[in-house]
Design an enzyme around this catalytic site. Structure first.
Site, PDB file in Angstrom:
ATOM      1  N   LYS A   1       4.412 -10.108 -19.454  1.00 40.99           N
ATOM      2  CA  LYS A   1       3.971  -8.774 -19.842  1.00 40.99           C
ATOM      3  C   LYS A   1       2.548  -8.816 -20.378  1.00 40.99           C
ATOM      4  O   LYS A   1       1.723  -7.968 -20.056  1.00 40.99           O
ATOM      5  CB  LYS A   1       4.898  -8.178 -20.916  1.00 40.99           C
TER       6      LYS A   1
ATOM      7  N   HIS B   1       5.750 -32.849 -24.737  1.00 35.94           N
ATOM      8  CA  HIS B   1       5.565 -33.604 -23.489  1.00 35.94           C
ATOM      9  C   HIS B   1       4.284 -33.169 -22.786  1.00 35.94           C
ATOM     10  O   HIS B   1       4.235 -33.108 -21.560  1.00 35.94           O
ATOM     11  CB  HIS B   1       6.784 -33.428 -22.587  1.00 35.94           C
TER      12      HIS B   1
ATOM     13  N   GLU C   1      -0.156  -9.888 -17.447  1.00 29.37           N
ATOM     14  CA  GLU C   1      -0.369  -9.007 -16.304  1.00 29.37           C
ATOM     15  C   GLU C   1      -1.092  -7.721 -16.671  1.00 29.37           C
ATOM     16  O   GLU C   1      -1.747  -7.124 -15.819  1.00 29.37           O
ATOM     17  CB  GLU C   1       0.951  -8.705 -15.584  1.00 29.37           C
TER      18      GLU C   1
ATOM     19  N   GLU D   1       9.343 -13.646 -19.934  1.00 28.36           N
ATOM     20  CA  GLU D   1       9.036 -12.240 -19.684  1.00 28.36           C
ATOM     21  C   GLU D   1       7.976 -11.725 -20.657  1.00 28.36           C
ATOM     22  O   GLU D   1       7.085 -10.970 -20.267  1.00 28.36           O
ATOM     23  CB  GLU D   1      10.309 -11.394 -19.784  1.00 28.36           C
TER      24      GLU D   1
ATOM     25  N   TRP E   1      -3.873  -1.698  -1.324  1.00 28.98           N
ATOM     26  CA  TRP E   1      -3.906  -2.955  -2.070  1.00 28.98           C
ATOM     27  C   TRP E   1      -4.347  -4.008  -1.074  1.00 28.98           C
ATOM     28  O   TRP E   1      -3.643  -4.306  -0.114  1.00 28.98           O
ATOM     29  CB  TRP E   1      -2.527  -3.272  -2.629  1.00 28.98           C
TER      30      TRP E   1
ATOM     31  N   LYS F   1       2.972  -2.466  -7.445  1.00 25.82           N
ATOM     32  CA  LYS F   1       4.332  -2.322  -7.951  1.00 25.82           C
ATOM     33  C   LYS F   1       5.363  -2.992  -7.048  1.00 25.82           C
ATOM     34  O   LYS F   1       6.193  -3.753  -7.499  1.00 25.82           O
ATOM     35  CB  LYS F   1       4.655  -0.834  -8.091  1.00 25.82           C
TER      36      LYS F   1
ATOM     37  N   ASN G   1       1.009  -0.131   5.948  1.00 27.47           N
ATOM     38  CA  ASN G   1       1.431  -0.943   4.817  1.00 27.47           C
ATOM     39  C   ASN G   1       2.128  -2.166   5.394  1.00 27.47           C
ATOM     40  O   ASN G   1       3.056  -2.034   6.194  1.00 27.47           O
ATOM     41  CB  ASN G   1       2.394  -0.147   3.926  1.00 27.47           C
ATOM     42  N   GLY G   2       1.691  -3.358   4.990  1.00 31.31           N
ATOM     43  CA  GLY G   2       2.298  -4.576   5.503  1.00 31.31           C
ATOM     44  C   GLY G   2       1.249  -5.568   5.958  1.00 31.31           C
ATOM     45  O   GLY G   2       0.065  -5.434   5.654  1.00 31.31           O
TER      46      GLY G   2
ATOM     47  N   CYS H   1       0.839  -1.194   0.000  1.00 30.60           N
ATOM     48  CA  CYS H   1       0.000   0.000   0.000  1.00 30.60           C
ATOM     49  C   CYS H   1       0.875   1.246   0.000  1.00 30.60           C
ATOM     50  O   CYS H   1       2.086   1.174   0.152  1.00 30.60           O
ATOM     51  CB  CYS H   1      -0.901   0.003   1.226  1.00 30.60           C
TER      52      CYS H   1
ATOM     53  N   ARG I   1       1.122   1.611  -6.008  1.00 27.78           N
ATOM     54  CA  ARG I   1       1.333   0.684  -4.892  1.00 27.78           C
ATOM     55  C   ARG I   1       0.034   0.040  -4.420  1.00 27.78           C
ATOM     56  O   ARG I   1       0.059  -0.887  -3.612  1.00 27.78           O
ATOM     57  CB  ARG I   1       1.990   1.419  -3.716  1.00 27.78           C
TER      58      ARG I   1
END
Length: 608
Positions: free
Chosen positions: A485, A504, A488, A481, A75, A603, A101-102, A2, A27
């Site tokens: 991209k 396989h 997300e 990657e 968040w 982020k 935050n946490g 957050c 955030r």
């Protein structure tokens, strides 16, 4: 995860807080809120949704007068996004307000104890426990109450706290979640990250674990968890304030993609001196480099993908065994770190919770840790034995682009340095690779200039349901990657596979019209990947190929080709990723997604 902002000073607090939160919305953006002391009591206003809802609700802060306050953009971790679960949280008498935050790991037993003492809860959050627990210990001395809470709670936290009985003060606390404080001639600030207060001051103090700061209008005091006062030195931030603004681009992500040539140059060129690689911050002698027997690279998300690339590069040219671990797995699997092991922890923010825990575990086991981070003064930067900064500047979009590119450059330099010192790279090969490194910024510019062609192709796949990325060796790392991209920011299901693994099991998912993006930049593996492309095309796939200029044979197996400039095979990730970033971006834009703030993501992942 957050974002926290606080202000005490000569101006109205609410507009300052809203301005700061706007720089931290990356955030968290499930809900937002503010608490401001209006001269009589602490007023709280909060709302579910983006920050603009809170701005409209308070008329840009005009309806919340007062010169001391704290704010939060959330968040969600404990409790769904709602007005009740949004921060700040009160104690029952509404005389204490807290933003957090946490994650408080032992909040359930603490909550049960407080309920048994008569406290009533109105939210599902772990943060409300803090507000009531501070109240429980508060006997007129805020610092004493806060430190008692710090001794009781387990987990991670950055806190901003105001008391109605002390309207001339803000208290801030930190453990394992980022927090800074700053000061100018008009007041003092707290924030989760530098961009929130860069407009107001460049003089900041980084709060260390288990420290408390008491802020007044014109000064601040720092304390340990045992209430002992300590002295701290400020750090001057030299970021350009405009770097945290969009600068005319539609999205931060697009702006940051276009900053990649400069980012690569800024990370690369200061470390090339007299046609040699000089990494002064590495802090290792040639003897110590020669003594390395194994390297562990530990990271999360895109940083993990740069580590996968680095494994191929370091093992290929320096001949040092490399193991790449997801930080969330490394810290719990009781890894075997033998003598001569070096640990490299990669993180854009320098605050990634799992990566930070892996760093601490490695140091506890007695091993040297190198941090590769972007944010100066971050936790990983401070706690690692040595730190290699990527100098990418502020990255605001949740989906990383330029920080990823900078991390690749740092790892290339590290690999080449080790290879030369250990005698595994002769002078001719070294000079050739150095020349290729210097050409990368210009080659990235060429690829970015070709965005319209990629945009037209992306528009065809706005409605895609499944996309598969395939490659071998470094191309597999690029595929990982590229897939991330896309998924997300566009919410399209996407997976990356080592191309040789298709038969396989995964090839059963290929059907008529499925998009398969094949990366084929490694000449030694080109024919193998080509055969995999033929296999998926035979089953109805539409094949997008990314390969080197001159590899025209690929057109026999691909429906659409993107060519990248020639470079050393170990450096192709830096080029091949550019069209894949643009592809993901334009698909997301075409779908109308919020590219800079994709749902459910934040982020800086500062919680487990």
């Amino acid at each position: 995860m957050c974002g926290i902002v606080g202000y005490i000073g000569k101006h109205e607090a609410a507009p300052v807080i809203l301005e700061g939160l706007s720089k931290l919305e990356y955030r968290g953006y499930d809900s937002a809120g503010m608490a401001v002391f209006d001269g009589e009591k602490i007023q709280i206003q909060k709302s579910v949704g983006r920050l603009k809802v809170l701005e409209e609700l308070t008329h840009g802060g005009a309806t919340m007068p007062g010169t001391v306050g704290i704010g939060h953009t959330r968040w969600a971790t404990h409790g769904a996004p709602s007005d009740e679960n949004a921060h700040p949280h009160y104690n029952q008498e509404e005389t204490i307000a807290v933003v957090h935050n946490g994650i408080i790991e032992n909040y359930l037993p603490l909550r049960e104890k407080l309920i048994s003492k008569g406290y009533q809860f109105v939210s599902d959050t772990d943060t409300e426990v803090l507000a009531h627990l501070i109240d429980y210990y508060y006997k007129g001395n805020p610092l004493e109450a806060i430190t008692k809470v710090m001794h009781r709670v387990q987990g991670s936290y950055a806190l901003g706290i105001i008391f109605a009985e002390y309207p001339d003060q803000i208290f801030a606390v930190r453990k394992d979640s980022p927090l800074i404080v700053g000061q100018n001639e008009n007041g003092c600030f707290i924030a989760s990250d530098v961009p929130a207060i860069l407009k107001y001051t460049r003089k900041v103090y980084f709060i260390e674990n288990q420290e408390v700061v008491r802020l007044r209008v014109d000064h601040m005091h720092f304390y340990t968890v045992d209430e002992e006062e300590i002295e701290k030195e400020p750090v001057t931030i030299d970021w350009d304030a405009d770097a945290a603004e969009k600068g005319g681009y539609e999205h931060f992500m697009l702006k940051e993609m276009y900053e990649q040539p400069k980012t690569v140059t800024d990370t690369l060129m200061p470390r090339i001196k007299d046609n040699d690689i000089v990494i002064e911050e590495l802090g290792m002698s040639d003897e110590e480099i020669n003594a390395i027997r194994k390297i562990f690279i530990v990271a999360c998300g895109s940083a993990y993908h740069t580590g996968v690339t680095a494994k191929y590069v370091i093992e290929g040219i320096a001949r040092i065994p490399v193991e790449v671990d997801l930080a969330s797995e490394f810290r719990y699997r009781n890894p075997i770190l033998e003598e001569g092991t070096m640990v490299v922890v990669i993180s854009q923010s320098g605050e990634t919770a799992d990566s930070l825990a892996a760093l601490r575990e490695s140091k506890k086991l007695g091993h040297k840790v190198l941090g590769i981070v972007n944010v100066v003064g971050s936790s990983i930067a401070r706690e690692a034995d040595n730190v290699m900064y990527t100098w990418a500047g502020p990255e605001i979009a949740v989906a990383t682009t330029k920080a990823y590119s900078a991390q690749l450059i740092a790892l290339y330099l590290l690999a080449m340095k080790f290879a030369k010192v250990r005698g595994n790279l002769d002078e001719g090969a070294f000079k050739s690779m150095l020349g290729d490194l210097k050409r990368l910024p210009g080659q990235i510019e060429r690829l970015l200039a070709n965005k319209q062609r990629i945009q037209r192709f992306a528009n065809r796949y706005i409605g895609a349901k499944d996309v598969f990325f395939i490659g071998r060796g470094i191309d597999y790392a690029i595929s990982m990657e590229g897939s991330l991209k896309l998924k997300e920011i566009s919410y399209i299901h996407s997976e990356a596979y080592a191309a040789g693994e298709l038969k396989h099991g995964t090839i059963s998912l290929i059907e008529e019209g499925t998009l398969v993006a094949a990366v084929a930049t490694q000449d030694t593996l080109f024919q193998k990947t080509l055969s995999n492309m033929v296999e998926v095309k035979a089953r109805g796939a539409f094949v997008l190929a990314v390969t080197n200029e001159g590899n025209t044979d690929i057109e026999k197996a691909a429906d659409y080709c993107i060519y990248i400039p020639r470079t050393n095979p170990y450096f192709t990730n830096s080029l091949a990723i550019i069209p894949l970033q643009l592809f993901g971006y334009y698909v997301a834009v075409g779908k109308g997604c919020d590219v800079d703030k994709p749902r459910n993501l934040a982020k800086s992942v500062t919680v487990e």
